[in-house]
Design an enzyme around this catalytic site. Structure first.
Site, PDB file in Angstrom:
ATOM      1  N   LYS A  71       0.820  -0.924   0.176  1.00  0.00           N
ATOM      2  CA  LYS A  71       0.177   0.435   0.017  1.00  0.00           C
ATOM      3  C   LYS A  71       0.366   1.323  -0.276  1.00  0.00           C
ATOM      4  O   LYS A  71       0.672   2.605  -0.669  1.00  0.00           O
ATOM      5  CB  LYS A  71      -0.778   0.165   1.112  1.00  0.00           C
ATOM      6  N   ASP A 108     -10.345   2.072   2.614  1.00  0.00           N
ATOM      7  CA  ASP A 108     -11.055   1.924   3.616  1.00  0.00           C
ATOM      8  C   ASP A 108     -11.339   2.845   5.099  1.00  0.00           C
ATOM      9  O   ASP A 108     -12.325   2.418   5.589  1.00  0.00           O
ATOM     10  CB  ASP A 108      -9.276   1.362   4.684  1.00  0.00           C
ATOM     11  N   GLY A 135      -1.779   1.228   8.789  1.00  0.00           N
ATOM     12  CA  GLY A 135      -2.906   1.642   7.019  1.00  0.00           C
ATOM     13  C   GLY A 135      -3.919   1.744   7.845  1.00  0.00           C
ATOM     14  O   GLY A 135      -4.403   2.986   7.345  1.00  0.00           O
ATOM     15  N   PRO A 159       5.625   2.787  20.049  1.00  0.00           N
ATOM     16  CA  PRO A 159       5.045   4.219  20.496  1.00  0.00           C
ATOM     17  C   PRO A 159       5.513   5.086  18.641  1.00  0.00           C
ATOM     18  O   PRO A 159       4.963   6.611  18.394  1.00  0.00           O
ATOM     19  CB  PRO A 159       6.893   4.630  20.968  1.00  0.00           C
TER      20      PRO A 159
HETATM   21  P1  NAD Z   1       0.092  -3.011   9.701  1.00  0.00           P
HETATM   22  O1  NAD Z   1       0.791  -3.152   9.937  1.00  0.00           O
HETATM   23  O2  NAD Z   1      -0.207  -1.712   8.749  1.00  0.00           O
HETATM   24  O3  NAD Z   1      -0.234  -1.944  10.822  1.00  0.00           O
HETATM   25  C1  NAD Z   1      -0.941  -2.668  11.914  1.00  0.00           C
HETATM   26  C2  NAD Z   1      -0.820  -1.957  13.216  1.00  0.00           C
HETATM   27  O4  NAD Z   1      -1.304  -2.258  15.092  1.00  0.00           O
HETATM   28  C3  NAD Z   1       0.747  -1.394  13.780  1.00  0.00           C
HETATM   29  O5  NAD Z   1       1.232   0.039  13.692  1.00  0.00           O
HETATM   30  C4  NAD Z   1       1.201  -2.370  14.332  1.00  0.00           C
HETATM   31  O6  NAD Z   1       2.222  -1.502  15.931  1.00  0.00           O
HETATM   32  C5  NAD Z   1      -0.391  -2.068  15.803  1.00  0.00           C
HETATM   33  N1  NAD Z   1      -0.215  -3.602  16.502  1.00  0.00           N
HETATM   34  C6  NAD Z   1      -0.297  -4.247  16.394  1.00  0.00           C
HETATM   35  N2  NAD Z   1      -0.761  -4.910  17.285  1.00  0.00           N
HETATM   36  C7  NAD Z   1      -1.252  -4.496  17.871  1.00  0.00           C
HETATM   37  C8  NAD Z   1      -2.128  -4.692  19.834  1.00  0.00           C
HETATM   38  N3  NAD Z   1      -1.959  -5.925  20.744  1.00  0.00           N
HETATM   39  N4  NAD Z   1      -1.981  -3.196  19.961  1.00  0.00           N
HETATM   40  C9  NAD Z   1      -1.664  -2.921  19.693  1.00  0.00           C
HETATM   41  N5  NAD Z   1      -1.445  -1.785  18.568  1.00  0.00           N
HETATM   42  C10 NAD Z   1      -0.642  -3.336  17.941  1.00  0.00           C
HETATM   43  O7  NAD Z   1      -1.619  -3.254   9.577  1.00  0.00           O
HETATM   44  P2  NAD Z   1      -2.945  -2.832   8.380  1.00  0.00           P
HETATM   45  O8  NAD Z   1      -3.245  -2.788   6.846  1.00  0.00           O
HETATM   46  O9  NAD Z   1      -3.249  -1.415   8.866  1.00  0.00           O
HETATM   47  O10 NAD Z   1      -3.903  -4.178   8.607  1.00  0.00           O
HETATM   48  C11 NAD Z   1      -4.477  -4.088  10.461  1.00  0.00           C
HETATM   49  C12 NAD Z   1      -5.709  -5.175   9.986  1.00  0.00           C
HETATM   50  O11 NAD Z   1      -7.323  -4.676   9.708  1.00  0.00           O
HETATM   51  C13 NAD Z   1      -5.270  -7.093   9.582  1.00  0.00           C
HETATM   52  O12 NAD Z   1      -5.896  -7.653  10.838  1.00  0.00           O
HETATM   53  C14 NAD Z   1      -5.595  -6.265   8.435  1.00  0.00           C
HETATM   54  O13 NAD Z   1      -6.468  -7.811   7.545  1.00  0.00           O
HETATM   55  C15 NAD Z   1      -7.383  -5.903   9.038  1.00  0.00           C
HETATM   56  N6  NAD Z   1      -7.872  -5.073   7.815  1.00  0.00           N
HETATM   57  C16 NAD Z   1      -9.070  -5.209   7.076  1.00  0.00           C
HETATM   58  C17 NAD Z   1      -9.388  -4.634   6.444  1.00  0.00           C
HETATM   59  C18 NAD Z   1     -11.072  -4.996   6.234  1.00  0.00           C
HETATM   60  O14 NAD Z   1     -12.015  -4.051   5.231  1.00  0.00           O
HETATM   61  N7  NAD Z   1     -12.248  -5.187   7.246  1.00  0.00           N
HETATM   62  C19 NAD Z   1      -9.022  -4.052   5.677  1.00  0.00           C
HETATM   63  C20 NAD Z   1      -7.857  -4.047   5.665  1.00  0.00           C
HETATM   64  C21 NAD Z   1      -6.919  -4.352   6.143  1.00  0.00           C
END
Ligand code: NAD
Length: 273
Positions: A71, A108, A135, A159
């Site tokens: 992304k 999103d 993201g 952080p």
């Molecule tokens: P990403 O890696 O860009 O960001 C995830 C963030 O969460 C990171 O900053 C990480 O430090 C933080 N994190 C991880 N574990 C944590 C915890 N226990 N407590 C607090 N913070 C925590 O990932 P992303 O692309 O933002 O995706 C996140 C989730 O969203 C994934 O599970 C993905 O499958 C889901 N997703 C859902 C949809 C939808 O339409 N429902 C669309 C896209 C992604």
């Protein structure tokens, strides 16, 4: 049946087996008797540049969806970004403009807001806590601020991720009170998990259990995780009597927006949602 006249759209990611978009879009194309197909493309990060370069010259491809981990990289490679994608530095959809240039958007946050709207939740003047500032979390935070949220508390296991989003929002939305983790959740209108917590292999909950003990029944609780549908957070929230919003609801709400942006669905699909 795919033939010489079939229009092609794709979803690019690495890995790709987990994506649901090809199922959803191809069922839609079949149901509407549209001569289009969505293909999954598992592409290594170093090959994304060449792939997008080829897309500029692909006359039967109107666009692609973009998923993890491309992304941010893809946002830097397209010719044009919508304002929200530029501010977020990420895209989840790219379309080929008539002159072959590529334009990217990040939908999103809008998908999340449409799913919330389906529950009757509106962010204007409300207090929210968002866990996960990556993201998806950033896109949701952006849309909440655009929607007039009054107070937004942010939490992330990293952080650095927290600080980056905090600074970005403070710069663009000076009227929104941006804070860290509160001592209690009792007067919260919205709690969102935008992190992978709740997925197999990740932390069970995005917040300490002691803090979750203060969650009251009037808080709208939403999760972005799609599998399992009922995450540990949503299960806990439902037990407390909270209204809950699942990850698949957000994905489903976003589908017409994505489909229209990449030229795979007609414009009225957006208005119908
Ligand atoms: P990403 O890696 O860009 O960001 C995830 C963030 O969460 C990171 O900053 C990480 O430090 C933080 N994190 C991880 N574990 C944590 C915890 N226990 N407590 C607090 N913070 C925590 O990932 P992303 O692309 O933002 O995706 C996140 C989730 O969203 C994934 O599970 C993905 O499958 C889901 N997703 C859902 C949809 C939808 O339409 N429902 C669309 C896209 C992604």
């Amino acid at each position: 049946m795919v033939s010489g006249t079939t229009q092609v759209v794709a979803v690019i990611g690495h890995p790709i087996a987990q994506v649901k978009s090809p199922d959803n879009f191809n069922h839609y194309f079949a149901g509407q008797q549209i001569d289009s197909v969505m293909i999954p493309v598992d592409i290594a990060p170093e090959a994304v540049d060449a792939y997008l370069q080829a897309l500029r010259g692909c006359c039967n491809m109107s666009g692609v969806l973009v998923t993890v981990p491309h992304k941010q990289r893809a946002a830097a490679l397209v010719d044009e970004l919508t304002p929200r994608a530029r501010h977020l530095g990420a895209v989840n959809a790219i379309r080929r403009l008539p002159d072959g240039r590529l334009q990217g958007d990040m939908l999103d946050g809008l998908g999340f807001m449409m799913a919330a709207d389906g529950h009757g939740f509106s962010p204007a003047g409300k207090r929210a806590l968002l866990c996960g500032c990556g993201g998806v979390g950033s896109a949701i935070a952006w849309s909440l601020c655009e929607g007039g949220i009054a107070h937004l508390a942010l939490h992330d296991a990293s952080p650095a991720m927290l600080q980056q989003l905090q600074q970005r929002l403070a710069q663009h939305f000076p009227g929104v009170a941006i804070t860290g983790l509160p001592d209690s959740l009792d007067n919260l209108d919205l709690l969102v998990n935008g992190s992978p917590a709740g997925m197999p292999g990740c932390d069970l909950l995005p917040l300490p259990a002691a803090l979750l003990a203060s969650l009251g029944p009037s808080t709208h609780v939403a999760d972005v995780v799609t599998a399992p549908v009922m995450t540990p957070l949503l299960t806990l929230a439902r037990e407390r009597g909270c209204p809950v919003q699942t990850g698949p609801e957000m994905a489903f709400a976003q589908m017409p927006l994505l489909g229209e942006f990449i030229g795979a669905m007609p414009r009225q699909a957006e208005a119908a949602v």
